[in-house]
Design a protein around this motif. Sequence first.
Motif, PDB file in Angstrom:
ATOM      1  N   ILE A  63       0.864  -1.177   0.000  1.00 37.99           N
ATOM      2  CA  ILE A  63       0.000   0.000   0.000  1.00 37.99           C
ATOM      3  C   ILE A  63       0.901   1.228   0.000  1.00 37.99           C
ATOM      4  O   ILE A  63       1.549   1.528   1.014  1.00 37.99           O
ATOM      5  CB  ILE A  63      -0.918   0.006   1.236  1.00 37.99           C
ATOM      6  CG1 ILE A  63      -1.749  -1.265   1.271  1.00 37.99           C
ATOM      7  CG2 ILE A  63      -1.789   1.260   1.246  1.00 37.99           C
ATOM      8  CD1 ILE A  63      -2.467  -1.483   2.582  1.00 37.99           C
ATOM      9  N   PRO A  64       0.992   1.952  -1.126  1.00 33.91           N
ATOM     10  CA  PRO A  64       1.880   3.117  -1.189  1.00 33.91           C
ATOM     11  C   PRO A  64       1.335   4.301  -0.385  1.00 33.91           C
ATOM     12  O   PRO A  64       0.129   4.430  -0.190  1.00 33.91           O
ATOM     13  CB  PRO A  64       1.938   3.436  -2.680  1.00 33.91           C
ATOM     14  CG  PRO A  64       0.683   2.874  -3.240  1.00 33.91           C
ATOM     15  CD  PRO A  64       0.319   1.694  -2.386  1.00 33.91           C
ATOM     16  N   PRO A  91       7.185   5.459  -0.829  1.00 28.65           N
ATOM     17  CA  PRO A  91       7.380   4.425   0.186  1.00 28.65           C
ATOM     18  C   PRO A  91       6.070   3.695   0.466  1.00 28.65           C
ATOM     19  O   PRO A  91       4.984   4.241   0.269  1.00 28.65           O
ATOM     20  CB  PRO A  91       7.816   5.199   1.425  1.00 28.65           C
ATOM     21  CG  PRO A  91       8.076   6.592   0.992  1.00 28.65           C
ATOM     22  CD  PRO A  91       7.438   6.794  -0.331  1.00 28.65           C
ATOM     23  N   LEU A  92       6.185   2.463   0.923  1.00 29.28           N
ATOM     24  CA  LEU A  92       4.996   1.682   1.236  1.00 29.28           C
ATOM     25  C   LEU A  92       4.540   1.931   2.667  1.00 29.28           C
ATOM     26  O   LEU A  92       5.342   1.993   3.583  1.00 29.28           O
ATOM     27  CB  LEU A  92       5.248   0.189   1.024  1.00 29.28           C
ATOM     28  CG  LEU A  92       5.570  -0.231  -0.403  1.00 29.28           C
ATOM     29  CD1 LEU A  92       5.824  -1.717  -0.451  1.00 29.28           C
ATOM     30  CD2 LEU A  92       4.456   0.157  -1.346  1.00 29.28           C
ATOM     31  N   LEU A  93       3.247   2.073   2.828  1.00 24.69           N
ATOM     32  CA  LEU A  93       2.636   2.258   4.143  1.00 24.69           C
ATOM     33  C   LEU A  93       2.509   0.923   4.854  1.00 24.69           C
ATOM     34  O   LEU A  93       2.699   0.799   6.035  1.00 24.69           O
ATOM     35  CB  LEU A  93       1.254   2.901   3.971  1.00 24.69           C
ATOM     36  CG  LEU A  93       0.415   3.084   5.222  1.00 24.69           C
ATOM     37  CD1 LEU A  93       1.080   4.071   6.166  1.00 24.69           C
ATOM     38  CD2 LEU A  93      -0.966   3.583   4.846  1.00 24.69           C
ATOM     39  N   GLY A  94       2.149  -0.100   4.105  1.00 23.02           N
ATOM     40  CA  GLY A  94       1.979  -1.425   4.685  1.00 23.02           C
ATOM     41  C   GLY A  94       1.760  -2.456   3.596  1.00 23.02           C
ATOM     42  O   GLY A  94       1.802  -2.143   2.421  1.00 23.02           O
ATOM     43  N   TYR A  95       1.521  -3.683   4.024  1.00 29.58           N
ATOM     44  CA  TYR A  95       1.321  -4.794   3.098  1.00 29.58           C
ATOM     45  C   TYR A  95      -0.003  -5.439   3.356  1.00 29.58           C
ATOM     46  O   TYR A  95      -0.473  -5.488   4.440  1.00 29.58           O
ATOM     47  CB  TYR A  95       2.431  -5.842   3.259  1.00 29.58           C
ATOM     48  CG  TYR A  95       3.788  -5.310   2.965  1.00 29.58           C
ATOM     49  CD1 TYR A  95       4.259  -5.284   1.666  1.00 29.58           C
ATOM     50  CD2 TYR A  95       4.587  -4.800   3.969  1.00 29.58           C
ATOM     51  CE1 TYR A  95       5.525  -4.788   1.375  1.00 29.58           C
ATOM     52  CE2 TYR A  95       5.848  -4.310   3.696  1.00 29.58           C
ATOM     53  CZ  TYR A  95       6.314  -4.306   2.398  1.00 29.58           C
ATOM     54  OH  TYR A  95       7.552  -3.833   2.119  1.00 29.58           O
TER      55      TYR A  95
END
Length: 51
Positions: free
Chosen positions: A38-39, A47-51
């Motif tokens: 989740i960008p 950067p990614l916020l989470g998966y």
Amino acid sequence: MLQSVESLLRELHTTKQRGYGFVREEAEPGIAAVAVGIPTAIEQEAPLLGY
């Protein structure tokens, strides 16, 4: 089923190119999973916020 470091590295490369992860029956017969990052922004390299 991944059984070596080499096969894991190939799968990681494929996953990066594809943009999401997918497994089918890796841990348990009949089980499948999909994972996607989740960008934090719309930009491609955000950067990614989470998966």
